[in-house]
Write a protein that holds these residues in place. Sequence first.
Motif, PDB file in Angstrom:
ATOM      1  N   ARG A  66       1.522   6.238   2.482  1.00  0.00           N
ATOM      2  CA  ARG A  66       0.667   5.728   1.416  1.00  0.00           C
ATOM      3  C   ARG A  66       0.209   6.780   0.409  1.00  0.00           C
ATOM      4  O   ARG A  66      -0.198   6.434  -0.693  1.00  0.00           O
ATOM      5  CB  ARG A  66      -0.589   5.061   2.031  1.00  0.00           C
ATOM      6  N   ARG A  67       0.290   8.056   0.766  1.00  0.00           N
ATOM      7  CA  ARG A  67      -0.311   9.053  -0.108  1.00  0.00           C
ATOM      8  C   ARG A  67       0.447  10.370  -0.041  1.00  0.00           C
ATOM      9  O   ARG A  67       0.836  10.822   1.038  1.00  0.00           O
ATOM     10  CB  ARG A  67      -1.774   9.265   0.294  1.00  0.00           C
TER      11      ARG A  67
ATOM     12  N   PHE B 285       6.708   0.882   7.447  1.00  0.00           N
ATOM     13  CA  PHE B 285       6.492   0.919   6.007  1.00  0.00           C
ATOM     14  C   PHE B 285       7.830   1.146   5.333  1.00  0.00           C
ATOM     15  O   PHE B 285       8.780   1.651   5.927  1.00  0.00           O
ATOM     16  CB  PHE B 285       5.459   1.980   5.587  1.00  0.00           C
ATOM     17  N   LEU B 286       7.911   0.750   4.068  1.00  0.00           N
ATOM     18  CA  LEU B 286       9.121   0.930   3.268  1.00  0.00           C
ATOM     19  C   LEU B 286       8.699   1.077   1.819  1.00  0.00           C
ATOM     20  O   LEU B 286       7.922   0.258   1.300  1.00  0.00           O
ATOM     21  CB  LEU B 286      10.065  -0.264   3.427  1.00  0.00           C
ATOM     22  N   SER B 287       9.179   2.124   1.158  1.00  0.00           N
ATOM     23  CA  SER B 287       8.704   2.470  -0.174  1.00  0.00           C
ATOM     24  C   SER B 287       9.829   3.059  -1.013  1.00  0.00           C
ATOM     25  O   SER B 287      10.800   3.608  -0.482  1.00  0.00           O
ATOM     26  CB  SER B 287       7.575   3.509  -0.058  1.00  0.00           C
TER      27      SER B 287
ATOM     28  N   GLY C 292       0.762  -1.230   0.000  1.00  0.00           N
ATOM     29  CA  GLY C 292       0.000   0.000   0.000  1.00  0.00           C
ATOM     30  C   GLY C 292       0.795   1.283   0.000  1.00  0.00           C
ATOM     31  O   GLY C 292       0.205   2.365   0.110  1.00  0.00           O
ATOM     32  N   VAL C 293       2.119   1.209  -0.125  1.00  0.00           N
ATOM     33  CA  VAL C 293       2.932   2.422  -0.047  1.00  0.00           C
ATOM     34  C   VAL C 293       2.800   3.247  -1.320  1.00  0.00           C
ATOM     35  O   VAL C 293       2.286   2.792  -2.346  1.00  0.00           O
ATOM     36  CB  VAL C 293       4.407   2.077   0.217  1.00  0.00           C
ATOM     37  N   VAL C 294       3.312   4.473  -1.267  1.00  0.00           N
ATOM     38  CA  VAL C 294       3.115   5.440  -2.340  1.00  0.00           C
ATOM     39  C   VAL C 294       3.767   5.002  -3.644  1.00  0.00           C
ATOM     40  O   VAL C 294       3.262   5.293  -4.730  1.00  0.00           O
ATOM     41  CB  VAL C 294       3.627   6.828  -1.888  1.00  0.00           C
ATOM     42  N   LYS C 295       4.869   4.261  -3.581  1.00  0.00           N
ATOM     43  CA  LYS C 295       5.523   3.795  -4.799  1.00  0.00           C
ATOM     44  C   LYS C 295       6.110   2.402  -4.552  1.00  0.00           C
ATOM     45  O   LYS C 295       7.248   2.263  -4.095  1.00  0.00           O
ATOM     46  CB  LYS C 295       6.626   4.769  -5.246  1.00  0.00           C
ATOM     47  N   PRO C 296       5.374   1.349  -4.885  1.00  0.00           N
ATOM     48  CA  PRO C 296       5.832  -0.007  -4.573  1.00  0.00           C
ATOM     49  C   PRO C 296       6.884  -0.549  -5.530  1.00  0.00           C
ATOM     50  O   PRO C 296       7.555  -1.536  -5.211  1.00  0.00           O
ATOM     51  CB  PRO C 296       4.548  -0.838  -4.652  1.00  0.00           C
TER      52      PRO C 296
ATOM     53  N   GLY D 134      11.135   5.220   4.411  1.00  0.00           N
ATOM     54  CA  GLY D 134      10.571   4.228   5.310  1.00  0.00           C
ATOM     55  C   GLY D 134      10.423   4.726   6.728  1.00  0.00           C
ATOM     56  O   GLY D 134      10.769   5.859   7.066  1.00  0.00           O
ATOM     57  N   ARG D 135       9.904   3.836   7.559  1.00  0.00           N
ATOM     58  CA  ARG D 135       9.760   4.089   8.989  1.00  0.00           C
ATOM     59  C   ARG D 135      10.112   2.797   9.715  1.00  0.00           C
ATOM     60  O   ARG D 135       9.538   1.734   9.437  1.00  0.00           O
ATOM     61  CB  ARG D 135       8.344   4.536   9.312  1.00  0.00           C
TER      62      ARG D 135
END
Length: 506
Positions: free
Chosen positions: A309-310, A242-244, A216-220, A231-232
Amino acid sequence: MRWRELAMTVGIALGCGRGAPEAAAAPAAAALPARIEAALAYATYWGAPGGSALRSAVFDAAGNLYIAGGTDAATQWPQTGPAAGPLGGFDVIVAKFDASGSNLWSRVIGGTTEDYAYVSALAPDGNLIVGGRAGPGFPVTPGAFATKFAGGFAVGPHGATDGFLMSLTPDGDLRWATYVGTSGDDIVRALEVLPDGSMAFAGGAQEFDDLPVTPGVVKPKMGGAKDSLLGRLAADGSHVLFLSYFGPSDDTNHKQDETLRAIALDPSGNLWLGGTTQGTDLTPTPDAFQPERSTGSSAYVAKLTPDGRRIVYFSWLGGPGGEDVETEGRADASGAFLVAGGTTSESGFPVTPGACSQGAREDGWVARVEADGKLGMAARFGGSGRDHVFGPAEDAAGNLYVGGTTDSKDLPVTTGALLPRFAGGPSDALFAAFDRTGALAYATYFGGAGAEAGRFAAADAARGRVALIGETNSTDLTLHAAAQTQPGAVFVAVFQIGAPAAPDSP
């Protein structure tokens, strides 16, 4: 042709105070009016001669200063405890100084190849978080997010590296350490510790689509020749929240650096980002202060939701030449984003009314993007040569401070500057402050007969102090209450900021 463009064409240096033009700058030109006073609290050499560098600094609540960087002289580097890791090549250096400038401890951490710290921040529990790039053999700890080196190319100045994050106790002991990255060469170049102790981080991922992104991240998926990573990490370093990837998908320049270098947390938990790209398909939001992308390499600022995510805000920032964003960005209590870097736009950089607008072909810049997305302040600073700044840091009055490097002999210094003239060699460090309007409040050279590079500025707002760190090969730096008087490869200079200076004459 507009007046500003004509002025730059004929070499007039624009005003650095309230927006009024100044006469053309010259070596040892008359100083500009100062709006704050600054004096050294302490200044010292540190470390051993060699290929060493400082990149990050942070004050704790007691006024102690942590510094971080890298050295290729680990066996000569001052160490107050056992080294962490086998060491070799380039290794991470971390040290702590008390409020008087005395060294409390100094550590060297690394593997046998390339390890280098770029960013640091304090966690709510008082532990120090450090990030950067690391090669195989770095002392990652059991149970960390990634304990296996993912890979790299082993070419270029840095060798094969992953990004890394690690936690040290206030006494300098390693708590945990993890890699983060792809099978290409990766780096962590921006860091923000959140109130729950988790860490938002950003950097660069090179040309490989195997970053372990989360759903679901902004750029997978990676797009373009290179991408940034974002990321976090959980407070104990054990897993990512999350990681993107992040960045454009139409950049085909494999030599272009797509690394995110600035990240900050606003009061609502959103993440501000600052980066640079040659890509064009990042889409500005309707409230962007600069919706049109300039030519060349363009800086940008963006805001993401806390879960990554956005994108909720995006704007370009720059002129027709080229801009970059440098380490590492801050958010103030109002939610505004504070960011700085370098520009080669001789005209067209979006300087705001009343802000400093001095420089020529390569200059530093500092900006404040308000919480609502408006450009609250943007200033340009430099002389007729090459100037670049890092930061910014903010004091309790809202003044912004930057550290940087200059080879300009006509830098617009202010009255009462610690060093009003270029000291010599190929470059000096610079230290400058701007008020909330962007007007120049203080500026000085810092250097000796050799070469200096100013790398970062960090503020202790409670005590009215700002640290400037960097590299040197001079033997004649101005020292005060020095922990080390023997010349070393790096320097630490902490300024005490005094009462406001007298106002400008009418």
